[in-house]
Enzyme design. Sequence first.
Site, PDB file in Angstrom:
ATOM      1  CG  HIS A 169      -4.253  -0.231  -5.385  1.00 46.31           C
ATOM      2  ND1 HIS A 169      -3.018   0.275  -5.976  1.00 46.31           N
ATOM      3  CD2 HIS A 169      -4.017   0.066  -4.077  1.00 46.31           C
ATOM      4  CE1 HIS A 169      -2.470   1.065  -5.272  1.00 46.31           C
ATOM      5  NE2 HIS A 169      -2.926   1.180  -4.016  1.00 46.31           N
ATOM      6  CG  ASP A 199      -2.070  -0.191  -9.154  1.00 52.03           C
ATOM      7  OD1 ASP A 199      -3.355  -0.362  -9.261  1.00 52.03           O
ATOM      8  OD2 ASP A 199      -1.558   0.142  -8.370  1.00 52.03           O
ATOM      9  N   GLY A 271      -3.584   6.063   2.091  1.00 49.76           N
ATOM     10  CA  GLY A 271      -4.256   7.082   1.449  1.00 49.76           C
ATOM     11  C   GLY A 271      -3.740   7.808   0.384  1.00 49.76           C
ATOM     12  CG  ASN A 272       0.182   9.955   0.526  1.00 44.25           C
ATOM     13  OD1 ASN A 272       0.467   9.934   1.533  1.00 44.25           O
ATOM     14  ND2 ASN A 272      -0.089  11.203  -0.097  1.00 44.25           N
ATOM     15  CB  SER A 273      -2.424   4.455  -3.333  1.00 44.13           C
ATOM     16  OG  SER A 273      -2.305   3.465  -4.222  1.00 44.13           O
ATOM     17  N   GLY A 329       2.111 -15.785 -26.246  1.00 43.06           N
ATOM     18  CA  GLY A 329       1.913 -17.073 -25.699  1.00 43.06           C
ATOM     19  C   GLY A 329       3.069 -18.040 -25.654  1.00 43.06           C
TER      20      GLY A 329
END
Length: 419
Positions: A169, A199, A271-273, A329
């Site tokens: 992200h 992610d 901002g640490n992501s 599925g």
Amino acid sequence: MRRPPAPLQAGQTLTGKAPARGQRMVFAARKTRNARGFSRPLSGGLCAGLSVIFHARAWAALAGTGLAFLLAGEATPARADGTAAPTPLVSTGPLSFAPLVRKVVPAVVNIAVTRDTDAQARRKLPSSVRDTPLEHRYRERMRRHHDDLLEAGSGFLIDPSGVIVTNGHVVEDADKITVSLMGGQEYTATLTGLDPLTDIAVIKIESPQPLPYVSWGDSRLVQVGDWILAAGNPFGLGSSVTAGIVSARGRDIGASPFDDFLQLDAPINPGNSGGPTFNLAGQVVALNTAIVSPTGGSVGLGFSIPSELVIPIVETLRKTGHIDRGWLGATLEDSATHTGVQVAEVDRNGPAFRGGLRRGDIITKLNAERVETARFLIRAVAAIQPDSDAQITILRARQPVVLGVHIGTRPDSEDGDSH
């Protein structure tokens, strides 16, 4: 009946993709021992005086060891193969994280991302930027580049050639990715690959000189109560570190069917992501990703993806640029009888439908491996190579039936409940 909480989405106040700018984050300050707790009124004559002298000497001796006993023994268990775990860099004292910081911080990078935005978004200042040191920089950039939205995150180098790991992200839909090193060098990065479901993303920069990098650690050795160090780029201020402990393992916060987070109490800020979590040997044991903040204030709940899950994703992204996962599925639910996993729905013309799976069937085994929860089965199917065959044992009308299913490729549009 109380309804369960809905799955969390990026940008939500309760739980969001944590550290990228433009999203609510949590400030978690660790409590420190009150120094007054060590001083008490002294009385009682000679006996009390001797006691004070003894305790003073004992405390001095303890301080001289740097509290090494806190970092010895069970804090660094042996590996499963019998080899010794890595030796902590912080073991003698006075207790300080400085040797660890000096070793790892040069490999932690700041990531600035620009994205196109419409006029309405340009006029709105993100709440995570307001009243922070980034506000002035943000407004100046918006005046100069009326079509760009600036966001920030973190990452870390895992190879001297310039391979960087971060959160998906942080860099998804980016028009330009700028990487800054501790020494001030700036590079334009290219996206190598991104896996939205976990992610995790890999980006690459080119440098004429070898770059500092960090190595992976084994998150399976991490125990609840172990010290950790989180590093990153909070509020775009540049390299910063925070320390804490591992609060819990195996946390599921509803972000995806692959949730298996380490819960940390180290402060994680905007901002640490995408930044790393280090063990005391200076190895990356997790990727900082998400937070929980029911009040919007500091509650000390941060979540990182364990390295045992990050490493294979990163290696696949480096080789192919994408992740192919197996797909059944079918919509799965935990069985009320706890004997397997119930099939709630079957996608028409999907692999499960073509293999003979029907609504109401109870799946008890996958390739001779016992199935007890829908979460386990989702992960197990995803780990199977697409376009391969699998044996699924079911209970239908209380009778065991073995089906052969040709596993498909998971579509990008699939949500967390269908597999």
